[in-house]
Scaffold this motif. Sequence first.
Motif: not given
Length: 203
Positions: A1-3, A24-33, A54-59, A62-69
């Motif tokens: 995912m990502g560049d 979760p490397a990038d493109d949060g919407p794609e991961i959610c799909r 390796h972390i760009l999709a974390v925010p 966490q917006e979708r699942w606020p309590r996600l550890p």
Amino acid sequence: MGDYETNCYVLQGPGTGSCAVIDPADDGPEICRALKKLGTVPEAVLLTHGHFDHILAVPYLQERWPRLPVYCHPLDCPKKTTEEYEGQIYPTVSAFRNLRRCEEGDSISAGGLSLRVICTPGHTPGSVTLISGNALFTGDTLFQGGIGRTDFEGGDNRAMMKSLARLAALSGDFRVFPGHGPATTLNTERTHNPCLRMAMKLY
């Protein structure tokens, strides 16, 4: 995912409706799909190390699942919340909510599976490999035919060689799922990976 074409993994045990998301490397919407298609929701995010690619999709997650550890080794959790790379500003692990430590020997349960943590520094001080069953998630420590770079800040070639030797010494064969590039097996890398073979001779 990502560049940087970083691999993101979704792990789900049989008969469960939850999963673990590794890097979760990038493109949060794609991961959610993808999660929706699989009929699962994330129970935990596990990071093999803290580099931005390796972390760009974390925010987004966490917006979708606020309590996600989010689990990360403390050595890869800098006090600053952002860093600059090639003129761009990226979040660091310290910017995330519900941050949890993962260290040597820890066992993390998520998605109906248990993942064991072993420390494999070298690419970064806090790089870890995650073991679940016969699968190794090696991040940027071990690739098919190669290894991660050690010339970034915090990289350590000697530590990398010791980490590679430790992986090579694991009993039996494993499927290896790296942070970049195709999957491989530990026996294949023991035989053909020149860096792993060198580490086996040194340590």
